[in-house]
Design an enzyme around this catalytic site. Structure first.
Site, PDB file in Angstrom:
ATOM      1  CD  GLU A  31      -2.126   2.604  -3.677  1.00  0.00           C
ATOM      2  OE1 GLU A  31      -3.153   3.248  -3.955  1.00  0.00           O
ATOM      3  OE2 GLU A  31      -1.444   2.850  -2.646  1.00  0.00           O
TER       4      GLU A  31
ATOM      5  CG  ASP B 292      -1.767   1.178   1.402  1.00  0.00           C
ATOM      6  OD1 ASP B 292      -2.772   1.229   0.671  1.00  0.00           O
ATOM      7  OD2 ASP B 292      -1.464   2.072   2.222  1.00  0.00           O
TER       8      ASP B 292
HETATM    9  C1  ARE Z   1      -8.710   8.707   6.328  1.00  0.00           C
HETATM   10  C2  ARE Z   1      -9.609   9.907   6.119  1.00  0.00           C
HETATM   11  C3  ARE Z   1      -8.753  11.164   6.020  1.00  0.00           C
HETATM   12  C4  ARE Z   1      -7.869  11.294   7.253  1.00  0.00           C
HETATM   13  C5  ARE Z   1      -7.025  10.039   7.385  1.00  0.00           C
HETATM   14  C6  ARE Z   1      -6.136  10.046   8.627  1.00  0.00           C
HETATM   15  O1  ARE Z   1     -10.367   9.729   4.919  1.00  0.00           O
HETATM   16  O2  ARE Z   1      -9.625  12.286   5.927  1.00  0.00           O
HETATM   17  O3  ARE Z   1      -7.024  12.417   7.099  1.00  0.00           O
HETATM   18  O4  ARE Z   1      -7.899   8.911   7.460  1.00  0.00           O
HETATM   19  O5  ARE Z   1      -6.907  10.021   9.795  1.00  0.00           O
HETATM   20  C7  ARE Z   1      -7.587   5.033   2.739  1.00  0.00           C
HETATM   21  C8  ARE Z   1      -8.610   6.086   2.381  1.00  0.00           C
HETATM   22  C9  ARE Z   1      -8.299   7.408   3.051  1.00  0.00           C
HETATM   23  C10 ARE Z   1      -8.128   7.220   4.550  1.00  0.00           C
HETATM   24  C11 ARE Z   1      -6.954   6.262   4.732  1.00  0.00           C
HETATM   25  C12 ARE Z   1      -6.595   5.995   6.190  1.00  0.00           C
HETATM   26  O6  ARE Z   1      -8.625   6.253   0.969  1.00  0.00           O
HETATM   27  O7  ARE Z   1      -9.397   8.291   2.814  1.00  0.00           O
HETATM   28  O8  ARE Z   1      -7.879   8.470   5.175  1.00  0.00           O
HETATM   29  O9  ARE Z   1      -7.332   4.991   4.142  1.00  0.00           O
HETATM   30  O10 ARE Z   1      -7.691   5.529   6.887  1.00  0.00           O
HETATM   31  C13 ARE Z   1      -3.051   8.737  -2.815  1.00  0.00           C
HETATM   32  C14 ARE Z   1      -1.943   7.725  -2.517  1.00  0.00           C
HETATM   33  C15 ARE Z   1      -2.421   6.292  -2.559  1.00  0.00           C
HETATM   34  C16 ARE Z   1      -3.689   6.097  -1.715  1.00  0.00           C
HETATM   35  C17 ARE Z   1      -4.722   7.086  -2.219  1.00  0.00           C
HETATM   36  C18 ARE Z   1      -6.038   6.974  -1.436  1.00  0.00           C
HETATM   37  O11 ARE Z   1      -0.871   7.908  -3.429  1.00  0.00           O
HETATM   38  O12 ARE Z   1      -1.382   5.475  -2.040  1.00  0.00           O
HETATM   39  O13 ARE Z   1      -4.210   8.422  -2.069  1.00  0.00           O
HETATM   40  N1  ARE Z   1      -4.163   4.700  -1.767  1.00  0.00           N
HETATM   41  C19 ARE Z   1      -3.847   3.747  -0.667  1.00  0.00           C
HETATM   42  C20 ARE Z   1      -5.011   2.816  -0.337  1.00  0.00           C
HETATM   43  C21 ARE Z   1      -6.107   3.615   0.313  1.00  0.00           C
HETATM   44  C22 ARE Z   1      -5.623   4.128   1.665  1.00  0.00           C
HETATM   45  C23 ARE Z   1      -4.205   4.507   1.671  1.00  0.00           C
HETATM   46  C24 ARE Z   1      -3.386   4.372   0.578  1.00  0.00           C
HETATM   47  C25 ARE Z   1      -3.609   4.891   2.957  1.00  0.00           C
HETATM   48  O14 ARE Z   1      -5.396   2.092  -1.463  1.00  0.00           O
HETATM   49  O15 ARE Z   1      -7.286   2.857   0.469  1.00  0.00           O
HETATM   50  O16 ARE Z   1      -6.385   5.299   2.055  1.00  0.00           O
HETATM   51  O17 ARE Z   1      -3.188   3.666   3.583  1.00  0.00           O
HETATM   52  C26 ARE Z   1      -3.635  11.564  -7.257  1.00  0.00           C
HETATM   53  C27 ARE Z   1      -2.263  10.999  -6.914  1.00  0.00           C
HETATM   54  C28 ARE Z   1      -2.385   9.724  -6.088  1.00  0.00           C
HETATM   55  C29 ARE Z   1      -3.253   9.964  -4.882  1.00  0.00           C
HETATM   56  C30 ARE Z   1      -4.630  10.474  -5.354  1.00  0.00           C
HETATM   57  C31 ARE Z   1      -5.585  10.735  -4.202  1.00  0.00           C
HETATM   58  O18 ARE Z   1      -4.292  10.683  -8.166  1.00  0.00           O
HETATM   59  O19 ARE Z   1      -1.553  10.720  -8.114  1.00  0.00           O
HETATM   60  O20 ARE Z   1      -1.097   9.323  -5.666  1.00  0.00           O
HETATM   61  O21 ARE Z   1      -3.396   8.719  -4.185  1.00  0.00           O
HETATM   62  O22 ARE Z   1      -4.454  11.668  -6.089  1.00  0.00           O
HETATM   63  O23 ARE Z   1      -5.078  11.730  -3.397  1.00  0.00           O
END
Ligand code: ARE
Ligand code: CA
Length: 474
Positions: free
Chosen positions: A233, A196
């Site tokens: 990822e 992740d």
């Molecule tokens: C949650 C709350 C937030 C709070 C946080 C901390 O929603 O408001 O600030 O908790 O308390 C998932 C959810 C998040 C969640 C997080 C932790 O999606 O909403 O936050 O869990 O509970 C980027 C990253 C990419 C990431 C995506 C979501 O690069 O790695 O954001 N994806 C992975 C997982 C997710 C997970 C996380 C990472 C965290 O698959 O499910 O988040 O472990 C452009 C950029 C991308 C960027 C995208 C979105 O496209 O190129 O890189 O992705 O914008 O910002």
């Protein structure tokens, strides 16, 4: 290398998003093994924050508290039992590994495994991690310590992703703790890891961690000397400085451009011929992990936009079937639960944060709030097709208007007609014979003539897909 799955030729991973371990063990035995799936990707199996104030959302599992195998999906004992039962039917287990960070700032209390933690104090005694294990503040160039600008590589990798406390991957201690977590899973019999937020980790840190991992467990049926399978990822859709190729040395990368390509191609079949577009920087086939949608982009989180999901049922059937018929990348299928609220956890979770088991209906479909895309007729049949044609390339390409067809070497032939209305004699490239059309469950028998031609007919609006193959009859 880290890019090879050990699946005895099986070609498809299914992400059983938020399923419980006991249910996954049952699903391996009653469906995934017989249907020829390679592996299951789990939701994060380690201890996570429990976020009742937000209704126990799915994303609480992306806030690690420790590496104890104790999560909403089940206990360590249940995890071990699942791995063993799935391995016994040749279905491997892949962990969703959240190792870039721990919980968010402002979170504290007890995790799903009973460990105390305090995010603001960078205190996670369940590992244990303390403040010196997190990226030093002066290494993050942004003013508020958060990632605001994806154009700045140091910021993306050294600052906090949506407020999540960022682990210091250069530290030997941190690397060892993560490797210990991976090795615990490997020794239990796990095959691989989805890493992740790998975009937010330095490739050199991943290389060091992976270098500390054990070979796969021979007692679980893996060949001796087999290395774990890693896919990272990395959301790269062009336009940012961090690109997927930086991670090819440590395994495969998720190819998010594939999601868009499939959505555009189903909208306009004329675009299906260029699904793999190296000019756009897409990972080469042997480095790409591909999917039509994932748990984020199906609900508007990371990488969303122009993505097909179960909500567009007919288009989704076409998109996943085409992806499975294609020769590009290693394929992962999404298996969802129904949602309207994009934060909602799995069925049953709003009531105390637990999870209901799927109900398996008499016709093989799921109930109880679970979509089970992997059990949809065309999709599950195409998983068998992909296994049967593995190792061949696309040939005999035909696309006119809303119809597309192609062979996979001389082993199989696929066709799709957008409105389920197609009759034409085409070159299949296959040996002469009588073949069972898979999607119809052999209701349609197809004759391939001595010259390789066959009459291809599709008359099914809901599942406008056709597939025959040499090694998948019956
Ligand atoms: C949650 C709350 C937030 C709070 C946080 C901390 O929603 O408001 O600030 O908790 O308390 C998932 C959810 C998040 C969640 C997080 C932790 O999606 O909403 O936050 O869990 O509970 C980027 C990253 C990419 C990431 C995506 C979501 O690069 O790695 O954001 N994806 C992975 C997982 C997710 C997970 C996380 C990472 C965290 O698959 O499910 O988040 O472990 C452009 C950029 C991308 C960027 C995208 C979105 O496209 O190129 O890189 O992705 O914008 O910002
Ligand atoms: Ca980081």
């Amino acid at each position: 290398g880290y890019d090879i799955p050990y699946c005895d030729g099986r070609q498809t991973i299914v992400h059983l998003f938020e399923w419980k371990w006991t249910d996954i063990a049952d699903e391996c035995e009653r469906f995934l093994g017989p249907a020829g799936f390679c592996a299951v990707q789990l939701s994060p199996p380690n201890e996570h924050a429990v976020i009742g104030e937000d209704g126990f959302p799915w994303w609480q599992r992306y806030q690690p508290v420790s590496y104890k195998l104790d999560s909403r999906s089940g206990t360590r004992e249940q995890f071990i039992d699942m791995v063993q039962r799935c391995n016994a039917v040749q279905v491997r287990i892949i962990i969703d590994a959240v190792v870039n960070h721990m919980t968010g700032l402002g979170r504290s209390g007890q995790g799903s495994g009973g460990s105390n933690f305090n995010g603001d104090n960078l205190d996670f005694p369940g590992v244990p991690f303390s403040s010196s294990d997190f990226t030093p503040r002066d290494m993050c160039p942004s003013e508020n310590g958060q990632i605001n600008n994806y154009g700045n590589v140091e910021e993306v990798r050294n600052c906090y992703l949506v407020g999540l406390t960022d682990l210091y991957g250069a530290s030997d201690y941190v690397r060892q703790k993560v490797a210990d977590f991976f090795n615990d899973a490997i020794d239990i019999g796990v095959m691989g890891f989805r890493v992740d937020a790998a975009k937010h980790m330095w490739p050199a840190d991943l290389e060091a961690i992976e270098g500390k991992t054990h070979d796969l467990n021979t007692a679980a049926g893996f060949p001796s000397g087999a290395r774990p399978f890693f896919y990272h990822e990395v959301i790269d859709q062009g336009g940012e400085p961090i690109t997927v190729d930086e991670y090819f040395g440590v395994g495969r990368t998720t190819e998010f451009r594939f999601c868009k390509k499939i959505a555009w191609g189903i909208n306009d079949f004329g675009q299906l011929g260029s699904i793999y577009d190296p000019g756009w920087g897409m990972a080469p086939s042997d480095k790409a992990l591909v999917f039509v949608d994932n748990h984020d982009n199906q609900r508007g989180h990371g990488g969303a936009g122009d993505v097909l999901t179960y909500k567009a049922g007919r288009d989704y059937t076409m998109g996943v079937s085409f992806a499975l018929a294609h020769d590009y990348g290693f394929m992962r299928i999404m298996s969802s639960y129904y949602f309207d609220n994009t934060d909602a956890g799995p069925p049953g979770s709003s009531n105390g944060g637990n999870t209901d088991s799927p109900i398996i209906n008499g016709d093989g479909s799921c109930g109880g709030g679970w979509v089970c895309e992997h059990r949809w007729n065309a999709i599950s049949k195409m998983v068998g097709f992909r296994n049967a044609v593995a190792g061949t390339n696309i040939a005999n390409w035909y696309q006119v208007g809303d119809n597309v067809a192609f062979s996979r070497g001389d082993k199989g032939f696929f066709a799709m007609s957008k409105y389920g209305d197609f009759d034409m004699t085409l070159q299949t490239g296959m040996p002469a014979g009588s073949y069972c059309e898979l999607i119809s469950g052999c209701a349609n028998m197809v004759t391939v003539n001595g010259d390789g031609t066959a009459q291809i007919s599709i008359h099914n609006y809901e599942e406008p897909v056709f597939a025959i193959c040499v090694a998948c009859d019956g």
